[in-house]
Design a protein around this motif. Structure first.
Motif, mmCIF file in Angstrom:
data_model
loop_
_atom_site.group_PDB
_atom_site.id
_atom_site.type_symbol
_atom_site.label_atom_id
_atom_site.label_comp_id
_atom_site.label_asym_id
_atom_site.label_seq_id
_atom_site.Cartn_x
_atom_site.Cartn_y
_atom_site.Cartn_z
ATOM 1 N N ARG A 245 0.827 -1.219 0.000
ATOM 2 C CA ARG A 245 0.000 0.000 0.000
ATOM 3 C C ARG A 245 0.854 1.259 0.000
ATOM 4 O O ARG A 245 0.558 2.232 -0.702
ATOM 5 C CB ARG A 245 -0.917 0.021 1.234
ATOM 6 C CG ARG A 245 -2.188 -0.777 1.103
ATOM 7 C CD ARG A 245 -2.894 -0.887 2.445
ATOM 8 N NE ARG A 245 -3.209 0.402 3.043
ATOM 9 C CZ ARG A 245 -4.335 1.082 2.834
ATOM 10 N NH1 ARG A 245 -5.250 0.610 2.003
ATOM 11 N NH2 ARG A 245 -4.573 2.226 3.450
ATOM 12 N N GLU A 246 1.916 1.267 0.799
ATOM 13 C CA GLU A 246 2.685 2.494 0.994
ATOM 14 C C GLU A 246 3.828 2.656 -0.004
ATOM 15 O O GLU A 246 4.167 3.782 -0.377
ATOM 16 C CB GLU A 246 3.242 2.545 2.425
ATOM 17 C CG GLU A 246 2.198 2.399 3.522
ATOM 18 C CD GLU A 246 1.136 3.496 3.500
ATOM 19 O OE1 GLU A 246 1.347 4.530 2.820
ATOM 20 O OE2 GLU A 246 0.095 3.323 4.166
ATOM 21 N N LEU A 247 4.433 1.561 -0.435
ATOM 22 C CA LEU A 247 5.628 1.638 -1.268
ATOM 23 C C LEU A 247 5.459 1.043 -2.654
ATOM 24 O O LEU A 247 6.274 1.318 -3.542
ATOM 25 C CB LEU A 247 6.800 0.923 -0.569
ATOM 26 C CG LEU A 247 7.198 1.446 0.812
ATOM 27 C CD1 LEU A 247 8.307 0.578 1.394
ATOM 28 C CD2 LEU A 247 7.632 2.906 0.747
ATOM 29 N N GLY A 248 4.461 0.200 -2.854
ATOM 30 C CA GLY A 248 4.332 -0.513 -4.104
ATOM 31 C C GLY A 248 5.247 -1.728 -4.140
ATOM 32 O O GLY A 248 6.034 -1.964 -3.223
ATOM 33 N N ALA A 249 5.133 -2.511 -5.200
ATOM 34 C CA ALA A 249 5.948 -3.721 -5.328
ATOM 35 C C ALA A 249 7.372 -3.375 -5.744
ATOM 36 O O ALA A 249 7.648 -2.291 -6.240
ATOM 37 C CB ALA A 249 5.310 -4.660 -6.348
ATOM 38 N N ASP A 250 8.268 -4.335 -5.538
ATOM 39 C CA ASP A 250 9.658 -4.237 -5.994
ATOM 40 C C ASP A 250 10.332 -2.965 -5.480
ATOM 41 O O ASP A 250 10.998 -2.254 -6.223
ATOM 42 C CB ASP A 250 9.718 -4.307 -7.522
ATOM 43 C CG ASP A 250 11.081 -4.759 -8.027
ATOM 44 O OD1 ASP A 250 11.889 -5.224 -7.213
ATOM 45 O OD2 ASP A 250 11.338 -4.623 -9.236
ATOM 46 N N PHE A 251 10.150 -2.678 -4.195
ATOM 47 C CA PHE A 251 10.784 -1.484 -3.637
ATOM 48 C C PHE A 251 12.255 -1.768 -3.340
ATOM 49 O O PHE A 251 12.755 -2.871 -3.573
ATOM 50 C CB PHE A 251 10.019 -0.959 -2.422
ATOM 51 C CG PHE A 251 9.762 -1.965 -1.323
ATOM 52 C CD1 PHE A 251 10.720 -2.250 -0.377
ATOM 53 C CD2 PHE A 251 8.526 -2.610 -1.229
ATOM 54 C CE1 PHE A 251 10.479 -3.149 0.643
ATOM 55 C CE2 PHE A 251 8.269 -3.514 -0.214
ATOM 56 C CZ PHE A 251 9.250 -3.794 0.726
ATOM 57 N N PRO A 279 8.205 -9.165 -7.390
ATOM 58 C CA PRO A 279 9.013 -9.317 -6.175
ATOM 59 C C PRO A 279 8.686 -8.230 -5.162
ATOM 60 O O PRO A 279 8.276 -7.118 -5.536
ATOM 61 C CB PRO A 279 10.451 -9.174 -6.695
ATOM 62 C CG PRO A 279 10.377 -9.471 -8.157
ATOM 63 C CD PRO A 279 9.027 -9.006 -8.601
ATOM 64 N N LEU A 280 8.877 -8.546 -3.895
ATOM 65 C CA LEU A 280 8.602 -7.562 -2.853
ATOM 66 C C LEU A 280 9.650 -6.460 -2.853
ATOM 67 O O LEU A 280 9.318 -5.271 -2.791
ATOM 68 C CB LEU A 280 8.559 -8.244 -1.484
ATOM 69 C CG LEU A 280 8.311 -7.325 -0.280
ATOM 70 C CD1 LEU A 280 6.930 -6.684 -0.371
ATOM 71 C CD2 LEU A 280 8.446 -8.104 1.023
ATOM 72 N N ALA A 281 10.948 -6.836 -2.909
ATOM 73 C CA ALA A 281 12.017 -5.841 -2.778
ATOM 74 C C ALA A 281 13.237 -6.252 -3.591
ATOM 75 O O ALA A 281 13.429 -7.430 -3.890
ATOM 76 C CB ALA A 281 12.405 -5.670 -1.304
ATOM 77 N N ARG A 282 14.058 -5.253 -3.896
ATOM 78 C CA ARG A 282 15.313 -5.517 -4.610
ATOM 79 C C ARG A 282 16.343 -6.139 -3.676
ATOM 80 O O ARG A 282 17.057 -7.069 -4.046
ATOM 81 C CB ARG A 282 15.861 -4.212 -5.193
ATOM 82 C CG ARG A 282 17.243 -4.322 -5.832
ATOM 83 C CD ARG A 282 17.640 -3.014 -6.492
ATOM 84 N NE ARG A 282 19.027 -3.010 -6.933
ATOM 85 C CZ ARG A 282 19.476 -3.571 -8.047
ATOM 86 N NH1 ARG A 282 18.635 -4.197 -8.849
ATOM 87 N NH2 ARG A 282 20.759 -3.512 -8.374
ATOM 88 N N VAL A 283 16.426 -5.604 -2.459
ATOM 89 C CA VAL A 283 17.414 -6.063 -1.481
ATOM 90 C C VAL A 283 16.698 -6.479 -0.209
ATOM 91 O O VAL A 283 15.864 -5.735 0.315
ATOM 92 C CB VAL A 283 18.443 -4.955 -1.153
ATOM 93 C CG1 VAL A 283 19.433 -5.439 -0.084
ATOM 94 C CG2 VAL A 283 19.195 -4.502 -2.394
ATOM 95 N N PHE A 284 17.022 -7.687 0.295
ATOM 96 C CA PHE A 284 16.553 -8.136 1.599
ATOM 97 C C PHE A 284 17.736 -8.026 2.563
ATOM 98 O O PHE A 284 18.709 -8.771 2.458
ATOM 99 C CB PHE A 284 16.031 -9.566 1.524
ATOM 100 C CG PHE A 284 14.753 -9.697 0.749
ATOM 101 C CD1 PHE A 284 13.531 -9.555 1.382
ATOM 102 C CD2 PHE A 284 14.770 -9.919 -0.618
ATOM 103 C CE1 PHE A 284 12.337 -9.655 0.672
ATOM 104 C CE2 PHE A 284 13.592 -10.027 -1.342
ATOM 105 C CZ PHE A 284 12.372 -9.884 -0.688
#
Length: 416
Positions: A245-251, A279-284
């Motif tokens: 909701r706040e950042l969108g996907a693949d942040f 994907p949820l994020a570029r870096v975990f």
């Protein structure tokens, strides 16, 4: 939910660039950049026993990341949740004889004060789970309809059945595979699930690792209306929904302590991919654990060093922040009385060493360049501290530049 006041950030001459961070999923350094805006999500606290040093180390680490990004000229969009409804919070409220709402509100306010004292830049969105129950319920309902969730009979509830995420169905239908972030084998995952809020022994589940998405209402527990009946969210789905909701996907970066790698971050990512197809994020990214008296600092062990207690004892919050920064954010380390003593001595050296210009001292611009280089390489704060220790010993030609650099990049405002 409001966060806390934003500290003033000085400007710094010269140019910098985006940092590289260690990515848990690929086990490699990755440039933490996704365009002109860096989007960061860091899992927030469950509000009881706040704020212990493990919390503080995590939020100081990602505050340092924010500062490096901003120094590189990037806009930062930062979101953080507050898990203000969950089993551990309800259990603590019952044990202490207070309402869960009062306990959560009190601890969130304490957390705000601790973060402000440590000069942590607040999130742009500071979201309590209880503020987004309806969107979470809608996401669970959608997953049920799309086949990535299922119900498990729950006789102890009069409101309906519990809802679980179907790992196998998600793996078959979206670009996500269990274990792709953590790299853990199944035996390890089952052990960690049992230790960290999962219920692998629950009968009726299709897979022991399938996580709870929606808990049907039980007598005496708070609950909210939903298409599935009255109940409340599971743990992982809250972060998936808030982050999307706040950042969108693949942040850009998903951050948190290393104890969240599995199950929380692994399954939050799975939920998010099931909902967005991306994907949820570029870096975990994950911080190390802080120990005290030979054991990992944890609520269950009760061996907590609280920021608020140190502040009440008159400890300068700058010393607490410096004590954290002398350790690399990914390392496991132990809090001792000597840790704080070293930080107090270092703060005094920097306060005296960066007051007056020294004609034959180091060139401040060169020190800043080395400082930036260290922080861009996986937030190497121990190297940054070493660079500044050396500069304080020899003196610099423009101490005001170093004071600005220390304030902007490390969050420590030295005495004027």
């Amino acid at each position: 939910m409001h966060a806390w006041p934003r500290p003033e950030l000085p400007s710094l001459p010269g140019e910098s660039s985006a940092p590289c961070l260690f990515d848990t999923a690929s086990q490699s350094l990755i440039e933490a950049v996704t365009g002109d805006t860096a989007r960061l999500y860091v899992c927030g606290i469950t509000p009881y026993d706040a704020t212990h040093m493990g919390h503080a180390a995590t939020y100081v680490a990602y505050d340092t990341l924010q500062r490096v990004w901003r120094d590189a000229g990037l806009t930062v969009h930062y979101a953080q949740n507050i898990t203000d409804i969950d089993d551990p919070l309800l259990e603590r409220a019952t044990d202490t004889g207070v309402s869960w709402r009062d306990l959560a509100d009190e601890q969130v306010e304490l957390f705000r004060a601790d973060m402000e004292s440590l000069s942590v830049i607040p999130p742009d969105e500071f979201v309590a789970v209880t503020e987004v129950i309806a969107p979470i319920a809608a996401a669970v309902d959608r997953m049920l309809r799309e086949g990535t969730a299922y119900t498990v009979a729950t006789p102890e509830s009069d409101e309906g059945d519990d809802v679980y995420f179907d790992i196998a169905a998600a793996e078959a239908s979206v670009p996500w595979t269990l274990g792709e972030e953590s790299g853990y084998d199944r035996q390890t995952m089952e052990a960690l699930s049992a230790e960290r809020g999962g219920d692998p022994e629950r009968s009726g589940k299709r897979d022991p690792l399938d996580p709870l998405l929606w808990r049907a209402a039980r007598e005496g527990e708070p609950s909210w209306r939903s298409p599935m009946g009255d109940g409340r969210p599971g743990w992982h789905i809250e972060c998936s929904v808030i982050a999307l909701r706040e950042l969108g996907a693949d942040f850009t970066v998903q951050g948190g302590g290393s104890d969240l790698i599995f199950p929380h971050h692994e399954l939050s990512a799975g939920h998010a991919v099931a909902l967005s197809g991306k994907p949820l994020a570029r870096v975990f990214s994950h911080t190390g654990m802080v120990a005290y008296q030979g054991e990992k600092m944890s609520k269950s062990l009760g061996n907590l060093v609280l920021v608020s207690a140190l502040r009440r004892d008159g400890v300068d919050p700058r010393q607490i922040r410096l004590a954290i920064l002398e350790n690399h954010y990914r390392s496991d380390w132990e809090w001792t009385s000597e840790t704080l003593t070293r930080a107090a001595q270092r703060l005094e050296r920097w306060n005296t060493g960066f007051i007056s210009a020294v004609d034959n001292g180091e060139i401040a611009a060169s020190v800043v360049r080395h400082l930036r280089d260290a922080l861009r390489m996986d937030l190497d704060t121990p190297e940054a501290v070493r660079i500044l220790d050396d500069a304080a010993e020899h003196g610099v030609d423009e101490p005001s530049v170093l004071r600005s650099a220390i304030e902007l990049l490390l969050g420590i405002r030295l005495n004027s």
